[in-house]
Design a protein around this motif. Structure first.
Motif, mmCIF file in Angstrom:
data_model
loop_
_atom_site.group_PDB
_atom_site.id
_atom_site.type_symbol
_atom_site.label_atom_id
_atom_site.label_comp_id
_atom_site.label_asym_id
_atom_site.label_seq_id
_atom_site.Cartn_x
_atom_site.Cartn_y
_atom_site.Cartn_z
ATOM 1 N N LEU A 162 0.965 -1.248 0.103
ATOM 2 C CA LEU A 162 -0.008 0.085 -0.151
ATOM 3 C C LEU A 162 0.901 1.370 -0.107
ATOM 4 C CD1 LEU A 162 -2.701 -0.818 2.444
ATOM 5 C CD2 LEU A 162 -2.777 -1.409 -0.020
ATOM 6 N N LEU A 163 1.870 1.238 0.683
ATOM 7 C CA LEU A 163 2.737 2.157 0.686
ATOM 8 C C LEU A 163 3.416 2.608 -0.547
ATOM 9 C CD1 LEU A 163 4.289 4.496 2.162
ATOM 10 C CD2 LEU A 163 6.194 2.838 3.043
ATOM 11 N N ALA A 164 3.774 1.610 -1.534
ATOM 12 C CA ALA A 164 4.310 1.795 -2.733
ATOM 13 C C ALA A 164 3.403 2.471 -3.708
ATOM 14 C CB ALA A 164 4.603 0.437 -3.245
ATOM 15 N N GLU A 165 1.886 2.173 -3.347
ATOM 16 C CA GLU A 165 0.910 2.661 -4.343
ATOM 17 C C GLU A 165 0.976 4.160 -3.941
ATOM 18 O OE1 GLU A 165 -0.700 1.431 -6.772
ATOM 19 O OE2 GLU A 165 0.051 -0.688 -6.718
ATOM 20 N N ALA A 166 0.881 4.395 -2.663
ATOM 21 C CA ALA A 166 0.909 6.077 -2.304
ATOM 22 C C ALA A 166 2.021 6.778 -2.557
ATOM 23 C CB ALA A 166 0.877 6.061 -0.652
ATOM 24 N N ARG A 167 3.278 6.238 -2.722
ATOM 25 C CA ARG A 167 4.329 6.614 -3.200
ATOM 26 C C ARG A 167 4.312 6.757 -4.753
ATOM 27 N NH1 ARG A 167 8.617 2.939 0.097
ATOM 28 N NH2 ARG A 167 9.141 4.410 1.608
ATOM 29 N N ASP A 168 3.719 5.889 -5.470
ATOM 30 C CA ASP A 168 3.710 6.075 -7.042
ATOM 31 C C ASP A 168 2.663 7.103 -7.242
ATOM 32 O OD1 ASP A 168 4.303 4.716 -9.476
ATOM 33 O OD2 ASP A 168 1.991 4.409 -9.617
ATOM 34 N N LEU A 169 2.055 7.665 -6.630
ATOM 35 C CA LEU A 169 0.948 8.572 -6.711
ATOM 36 C C LEU A 169 1.337 10.105 -6.444
ATOM 37 C CD1 LEU A 169 -2.403 6.880 -5.852
ATOM 38 C CD2 LEU A 169 -1.930 7.630 -8.063
ATOM 39 N N ALA A 170 2.196 10.079 -5.432
ATOM 40 C CA ALA A 170 2.687 11.447 -4.775
ATOM 41 C C ALA A 170 3.279 12.477 -6.024
ATOM 42 C CB ALA A 170 3.891 11.087 -3.879
ATOM 43 N N GLY A 171 3.870 11.724 -6.949
ATOM 44 C CA GLY A 171 4.300 12.765 -7.928
ATOM 45 C C GLY A 171 3.319 13.551 -8.733
ATOM 46 N N ASP A 172 2.373 12.877 -8.668
ATOM 47 C CA ASP A 172 1.005 13.527 -9.473
ATOM 48 C C ASP A 172 0.166 14.583 -8.570
ATOM 49 O OD1 ASP A 172 1.705 11.954 -11.786
ATOM 50 O OD2 ASP A 172 0.710 10.561 -11.067
ATOM 51 N N SER A 173 0.451 14.681 -7.425
ATOM 52 C CA SER A 173 -0.153 15.505 -6.575
ATOM 53 C C SER A 173 0.371 16.781 -6.459
ATOM 54 C CB SER A 173 -0.376 14.860 -5.296
ATOM 55 O OG SER A 173 -0.952 15.676 -4.157
ATOM 56 N N ASP A 174 -0.578 17.614 -6.090
ATOM 57 C CA ASP A 174 0.088 19.243 -5.979
ATOM 58 C C ASP A 174 0.432 19.506 -4.599
ATOM 59 O OD1 ASP A 174 -0.773 20.053 -8.331
ATOM 60 O OD2 ASP A 174 -2.956 20.548 -7.791
ATOM 61 N N LEU A 175 0.361 18.482 -3.621
ATOM 62 C CA LEU A 175 0.843 18.373 -2.395
ATOM 63 C C LEU A 175 2.436 18.231 -2.493
ATOM 64 C CD1 LEU A 175 -1.990 16.302 -0.675
ATOM 65 C CD2 LEU A 175 -1.545 18.727 -0.384
ATOM 66 N N THR A 176 2.993 18.549 -1.523
ATOM 67 C CA THR A 176 4.387 18.005 -1.342
ATOM 68 C C THR A 176 4.615 16.852 -0.269
ATOM 69 O OG1 THR A 176 5.424 20.434 -1.247
ATOM 70 C CG2 THR A 176 6.511 18.773 -0.037
ATOM 71 N N ILE A 177 4.594 16.003 -0.869
ATOM 72 C CA ILE A 177 4.557 14.394 -0.142
ATOM 73 C C ILE A 177 6.068 13.705 0.040
ATOM 74 C CG2 ILE A 177 3.459 12.075 -0.172
ATOM 75 C CD1 ILE A 177 1.294 13.211 -1.844
ATOM 76 N N HIS A 178 6.180 13.743 1.155
ATOM 77 C CA HIS A 178 7.629 12.961 1.719
ATOM 78 C C HIS A 178 7.399 11.560 1.898
ATOM 79 C CE1 HIS A 178 9.184 16.951 2.984
ATOM 80 N NE2 HIS A 178 8.100 16.876 3.033
ATOM 81 N N ASP A 179 7.982 10.604 0.998
ATOM 82 C CA ASP A 179 7.758 9.399 0.674
ATOM 83 C C ASP A 179 7.825 8.235 1.804
ATOM 84 O OD1 ASP A 179 10.320 9.051 0.638
ATOM 85 O OD2 ASP A 179 10.357 7.866 -1.347
ATOM 86 N N GLY A 180 8.306 8.610 2.919
ATOM 87 C CA GLY A 180 8.212 7.734 4.045
ATOM 88 C C GLY A 180 9.041 8.305 5.292
ATOM 89 N N GLY A 181 8.556 8.289 6.333
ATOM 90 C CA GLY A 181 8.779 8.622 7.469
ATOM 91 C C GLY A 181 8.415 7.780 8.779
ATOM 92 N N VAL A 182 9.101 8.264 9.907
ATOM 93 C CA VAL A 182 8.738 7.618 11.213
ATOM 94 C C VAL A 182 7.553 8.707 12.135
ATOM 95 C CG1 VAL A 182 9.411 6.787 13.364
ATOM 96 C CG2 VAL A 182 10.849 6.234 11.439
ATOM 97 N N TYR A 183 6.763 8.113 12.377
ATOM 98 C CA TYR A 183 5.740 8.820 13.355
ATOM 99 C C TYR A 183 5.775 8.401 14.714
ATOM 100 C CZ TYR A 183 0.964 10.358 15.055
ATOM 101 O OH TYR A 183 0.227 10.702 15.771
ATOM 102 N N ALA A 184 5.903 9.524 15.395
ATOM 103 C CA ALA A 184 6.130 9.234 16.914
ATOM 104 C C ALA A 184 4.763 9.495 17.397
ATOM 105 C CB ALA A 184 7.116 9.944 17.710
ATOM 106 N N GLY A 185 4.239 8.656 18.208
ATOM 107 C CA GLY A 185 2.941 8.573 18.974
ATOM 108 C C GLY A 185 3.186 9.206 20.461
ATOM 109 N N MET A 186 2.699 10.182 20.928
ATOM 110 C CA MET A 186 2.734 10.537 22.251
ATOM 111 C C MET A 186 1.472 10.801 22.899
ATOM 112 S SD MET A 186 5.962 11.343 22.597
ATOM 113 C CE MET A 186 6.395 12.644 23.771
#
Length: 275
Positions: A162-186
């Motif tokens: 699913l992440l690969a699909e999200a990454r593949d679409l990122a370049g076609d978006s008007d958003l600035t999308i960083h293709d993978g990162g670590v989320y810290a839950g506080m």
């Protein structure tokens, strides 16, 4: 079957509906995503036995079933947070309900502070991994396990496919999308101190928030495939020195909401192709 599952199954059957394969969690300010849906069913959390209403601004607190484009989804319009009760059960009960109903994949969104200095407010980060910094786990105690193993594997907590699909679409978006990162839950509800953000940066976090981690753990325990994304709504404490507020979170999301909804809608269309 649990009470919430029985109740929602009855609601679905009454309208001649079935459980879709895809579910999604709409975080702070993203309730407008339901405007993209042709809604067939809407059920408030507080009307479902065993579930709790959300108390946070921007979280409607309801299940919605409908279609986005050609895909039927069961959405959580808003969520409950750990800081609202100090109890993990109300947070993950809706996720467990989705999994036990038969949803196979989960798209989960949140609003987050940018720990990574390269992230700006209005950017989107695709979640590749997370840090559980909440001091507890939703699977503690056998009574909270429900269906699924006590020791679920979290190696690929966020589905590589699913992440690969999200990454593949990122370049076609008007958003600035960083293709993978670590989320810290506080735990929250107070925002983090600059020292805590420095710690999280050292540990490898790119973004920080107060949700998502418990839901992702339970979804994995139930065998669901998860894809997650964080809307960077502000610089985390100490990154630029500005004070933090929930109003800033909502305002930032409003500036990119249309583009984010378009991106998510397109991503949802890709999911059936993975079956």
């Amino acid at each position: 079957m649990t009470e919430p599952v029985d109740y929602l199954e009855e609601q679905l059957q009454t309208k001649g509906l079935s459980t879709p394969e895809t579910a999604m969690v709409l975080g702070s300010g993203l309730g407008g995503m339901t405007d993209e849906m042709e809604i067939d069913l809407s059920v408030s959390y507080e009307d479902v036995p065993g579930l709790s209403a959300s108390t946070v601004e921007g979280h409607a607190g309801r299940f919605v079933l409908g279609t986005v484009g050609d895909v039927t989804v069961l959405g959580m319009d808003g969520r409950v947070h750990y800081y609202e009760s100090g109890d993990m059960a109300p947070i993950v009960a809706p996720i467990r309900t989705l999994g036990e109903l038969g949803c196979q994949r989960l798209l989960i969104t949140n609003a987050a502070g940018g720990v990574n200095a390269d992230f700006d407010p209005g950017d989107v980060m695709l979640i590749e991994d997370h840090l559980n910094m909440m001091g507890t786990n939703p699977l503690l105690g056998r009574a909270g396990l429900g269906d699924g193993p006590m020791f679920p594997d979290m190696t690929n907590a966020y589905s590589p496919d699913l992440l690969a699909e999200a990454r593949d679409l990122a370049g076609d978006s008007d958003l600035t999308i960083h293709d993978g990162g670590v989320y810290a839950g506080m735990m929250g509800p107070s925002y983090e101190t600059p020292a805590e953000i420095e710690m999280l940066d050292t540990l490898g976090a790119d973004a920080v928030g107060m949700s998502t981690v418990p839901e992702t753990i339970v979804a994995n325990q139930l065998g669901m495939d998860v894809v997650g994304m964080s809307t960077i709504t502000n610089y985390a404490a100490g990154v630029v020195g500005d004070p933090l507020s929930h109003e800033e979170v909502v305002e930032t999301i409003e500036t990119i909401e249309d583009d984010l909804r378009a991106y998510v809608s397109t991503l949802l269309q890709r999911f059936p192709e993975l079956e």
